[in-house]
Scaffold this motif. Structure first.
Motif, PDB file in Angstrom:
ATOM      1  N   LEU A  35       0.785  -1.231   0.000  1.00 27.54           N
ATOM      2  CA  LEU A  35       0.000   0.000   0.000  1.00 27.54           C
ATOM      3  C   LEU A  35       0.821   1.287   0.000  1.00 27.54           C
ATOM      4  O   LEU A  35       0.346   2.318  -0.477  1.00 27.54           O
ATOM      5  CB  LEU A  35      -0.946   0.014   1.204  1.00 27.54           C
ATOM      6  N   GLU A  36       2.028   1.257   0.516  1.00 30.69           N
ATOM      7  CA  GLU A  36       2.817   2.496   0.612  1.00 30.69           C
ATOM      8  C   GLU A  36       3.058   3.185  -0.730  1.00 30.69           C
ATOM      9  O   GLU A  36       3.029   4.410  -0.789  1.00 30.69           O
ATOM     10  CB  GLU A  36       4.142   2.248   1.336  1.00 30.69           C
ATOM     11  N   PRO A  37       3.289   2.448  -1.829  1.00 32.15           N
ATOM     12  CA  PRO A  37       3.527   3.154  -3.096  1.00 32.15           C
ATOM     13  C   PRO A  37       2.287   3.862  -3.654  1.00 32.15           C
ATOM     14  O   PRO A  37       2.401   4.701  -4.538  1.00 32.15           O
ATOM     15  CB  PRO A  37       3.967   2.046  -4.065  1.00 32.15           C
ATOM     16  N   ARG A  60      -7.604   4.474  -0.732  1.00 32.67           N
ATOM     17  CA  ARG A  60      -9.029   4.545  -0.413  1.00 32.67           C
ATOM     18  C   ARG A  60      -9.835   3.716  -1.419  1.00 32.67           C
ATOM     19  O   ARG A  60     -10.706   2.936  -1.043  1.00 32.67           O
ATOM     20  CB  ARG A  60      -9.523   5.991  -0.395  1.00 32.67           C
ATOM     21  N   THR A  61      -9.513   3.850  -2.706  1.00 29.91           N
ATOM     22  CA  THR A  61     -10.216   3.083  -3.739  1.00 29.91           C
ATOM     23  C   THR A  61     -10.003   1.589  -3.536  1.00 29.91           C
ATOM     24  O   THR A  61     -10.950   0.801  -3.628  1.00 29.91           O
ATOM     25  CB  THR A  61      -9.739   3.508  -5.152  1.00 29.91           C
ATOM     26  N   PHE A  62      -8.784   1.199  -3.233  1.00 29.95           N
ATOM     27  CA  PHE A  62      -8.475  -0.212  -3.017  1.00 29.95           C
ATOM     28  C   PHE A  62      -9.272  -0.770  -1.837  1.00 29.95           C
ATOM     29  O   PHE A  62      -9.923  -1.818  -1.938  1.00 29.95           O
ATOM     30  CB  PHE A  62      -6.965  -0.394  -2.786  1.00 29.95           C
ATOM     31  N   VAL A  63      -9.242  -0.066  -0.716  1.00 21.53           N
ATOM     32  CA  VAL A  63      -9.952  -0.524   0.482  1.00 21.53           C
ATOM     33  C   VAL A  63     -11.463  -0.548   0.230  1.00 21.53           C
ATOM     34  O   VAL A  63     -12.144  -1.509   0.603  1.00 21.53           O
ATOM     35  CB  VAL A  63      -9.601   0.360   1.698  1.00 21.53           C
ATOM     36  N   GLU A  64     -11.988   0.478  -0.409  1.00 21.27           N
ATOM     37  CA  GLU A  64     -13.417   0.515  -0.707  1.00 21.27           C
ATOM     38  C   GLU A  64     -13.809  -0.617  -1.657  1.00 21.27           C
ATOM     39  O   GLU A  64     -14.895  -1.187  -1.531  1.00 21.27           O
ATOM     40  CB  GLU A  64     -13.809   1.867  -1.297  1.00 21.27           C
ATOM     41  N   THR A  65     -12.930  -0.954  -2.601  1.00 26.34           N
ATOM     42  CA  THR A  65     -13.196  -2.043  -3.534  1.00 26.34           C
ATOM     43  C   THR A  65     -13.249  -3.378  -2.803  1.00 26.34           C
ATOM     44  O   THR A  65     -14.163  -4.185  -3.029  1.00 26.34           O
ATOM     45  CB  THR A  65     -12.129  -2.069  -4.648  1.00 26.34           C
ATOM     46  N   LEU A  66     -12.285  -3.633  -1.919  1.00 24.62           N
ATOM     47  CA  LEU A  66     -12.308  -4.875  -1.143  1.00 24.62           C
ATOM     48  C   LEU A  66     -13.549  -4.949  -0.255  1.00 24.62           C
ATOM     49  O   LEU A  66     -14.164  -6.014  -0.123  1.00 24.62           O
ATOM     50  CB  LEU A  66     -11.050  -5.013  -0.291  1.00 24.62           C
ATOM     51  N   ALA A  67     -13.933  -3.825   0.343  1.00 26.22           N
ATOM     52  CA  ALA A  67     -15.125  -3.807   1.192  1.00 26.22           C
ATOM     53  C   ALA A  67     -16.380  -4.090   0.357  1.00 26.22           C
ATOM     54  O   ALA A  67     -17.267  -4.834   0.793  1.00 26.22           O
ATOM     55  CB  ALA A  67     -15.244  -2.465   1.911  1.00 26.22           C
ATOM     56  N   ALA A  68     -16.460  -3.524  -0.832  1.00 19.73           N
ATOM     57  CA  ALA A  68     -17.612  -3.773  -1.705  1.00 19.73           C
ATOM     58  C   ALA A  68     -17.655  -5.240  -2.126  1.00 19.73           C
ATOM     59  O   ALA A  68     -18.734  -5.852  -2.166  1.00 19.73           O
ATOM     60  CB  ALA A  68     -17.535  -2.867  -2.936  1.00 19.73           C
ATOM     61  N   TYR A  69     -16.519  -5.812  -2.417  1.00 24.66           N
ATOM     62  CA  TYR A  69     -16.431  -7.232  -2.771  1.00 24.66           C
ATOM     63  C   TYR A  69     -16.934  -8.094  -1.609  1.00 24.66           C
ATOM     64  O   TYR A  69     -17.747  -9.002  -1.791  1.00 24.66           O
ATOM     65  CB  TYR A  69     -14.978  -7.572  -3.130  1.00 24.66           C
ATOM     66  N   GLU A  70     -16.471  -7.776  -0.412  1.00 29.50           N
ATOM     67  CA  GLU A  70     -16.877  -8.541   0.767  1.00 29.50           C
ATOM     68  C   GLU A  70     -18.383  -8.420   0.992  1.00 29.50           C
ATOM     69  O   GLU A  70     -19.062  -9.400   1.305  1.00 29.50           O
ATOM     70  CB  GLU A  70     -16.088  -8.041   1.990  1.00 29.50           C
ATOM     71  N   ARG A  71     -18.938  -7.228   0.822  1.00 30.09           N
ATOM     72  CA  ARG A  71     -20.382  -7.031   0.976  1.00 30.09           C
ATOM     73  C   ARG A  71     -21.155  -7.856  -0.049  1.00 30.09           C
ATOM     74  O   ARG A  71     -22.182  -8.450   0.267  1.00 30.09           O
ATOM     75  CB  ARG A  71     -20.751  -5.552   0.848  1.00 30.09           C
ATOM     76  N   GLN A  72     -20.675  -7.878  -1.281  1.00 33.49           N
ATOM     77  CA  GLN A  72     -21.341  -8.654  -2.330  1.00 33.49           C
ATOM     78  C   GLN A  72     -21.320 -10.141  -2.009  1.00 33.49           C
ATOM     79  O   GLN A  72     -22.315 -10.834  -2.192  1.00 33.49           O
ATOM     80  CB  GLN A  72     -20.690  -8.403  -3.703  1.00 33.49           C
ATOM     81  N   LEU A  73     -20.204 -10.643  -1.524  1.00 31.37           N
ATOM     82  CA  LEU A  73     -20.125 -12.056  -1.150  1.00 31.37           C
ATOM     83  C   LEU A  73     -21.105 -12.372  -0.021  1.00 31.37           C
ATOM     84  O   LEU A  73     -21.643 -13.478   0.042  1.00 31.37           O
ATOM     85  CB  LEU A  73     -18.709 -12.437  -0.722  1.00 31.37           C
ATOM     86  N   GLY A  74     -21.324 -11.401   0.850  1.00 33.18           N
ATOM     87  CA  GLY A  74     -22.244 -11.584   1.966  1.00 33.18           C
ATOM     88  C   GLY A  74     -23.686 -11.323   1.600  1.00 33.18           C
ATOM     89  O   GLY A  74     -24.566 -11.415   2.448  1.00 33.18           O
TER      90      GLY A  74
END
Length: 154
Positions: free
Chosen positions: A125-127, A134-148
């Motif tokens: 994440l540092e680079p 923020r986009t990366f974290v929001e994307t993973l969160a959206a993916y997790e929500r969809q799986l749920g």
């Protein structure tokens, strides 16, 4: 793939291959021998990670960070306290308030175990810019929500 990045289908193909490998590697991180007999469940890892990286906290603060009810955190804290992993003590600034922390006896083992994963995320994440993170974290969160089954499929 173009230099602008993969199209959605190419990205999905890549992630469908990457995610199982990533989860498999995370699962293979060896649990330190001194923690083996403690029967730690996945639900404990997030709680331990919060305490490890954010320091001692109240049950309510932990509940907010973990997005669960305070009673859920209180039950986990009680369970991990009985196992000698966590301890509760008075907040020196407000004696009515109790803080939860990892015991000194278990801190090193927990840090060795969870620290490797945190370091891998730091390197990844540092680079990135703050907006990209923020986009990366929001994307993973959206993916997790969809799986749920929590998200709008459109």
């Amino acid at each position: 793939m173009s230099t602008a990045g993969p199209d959605v289908d190419d990205a999905i193909r890549t992630l469908l291959l990457l995610m199982p490998r990533m989860v498999g590697r995370a699962k293979r991180l060896p649990v330190p021998a001194e923690l083996h007999s403690l029967a730690l469940a996945p639900r404990h890892l997030s709680l331990l990670a919060c305490l490890l990286f954010d320091g001692e906290s109240s049950v309510n603060e932990l509940a907010e960070r973990l997005e669960v009810a305070p009673t859920t955190v209180s039950l986990m804290v009680g369970e991990l306290s009985r196992k000698g992993i966590l301890e509760r003590h008075e907040d020196p600034a407000d004696r009515r308030r109790k803080l939860v922390s990892i015991t000194a006896a278990r801190r090193g083992a927990i840090d060795a175990w969870l620290g490797r994963s945190a370091q891998a995320w730091r390197v990844a994440l540092e680079p990135l810019t703050a907006a990209e993170r923020r986009t990366f974290v929001e994307t993973l969160a959206a993916y997790e929500r969809q799986l749920g089954g929590e998200g709008d499929p459109s």
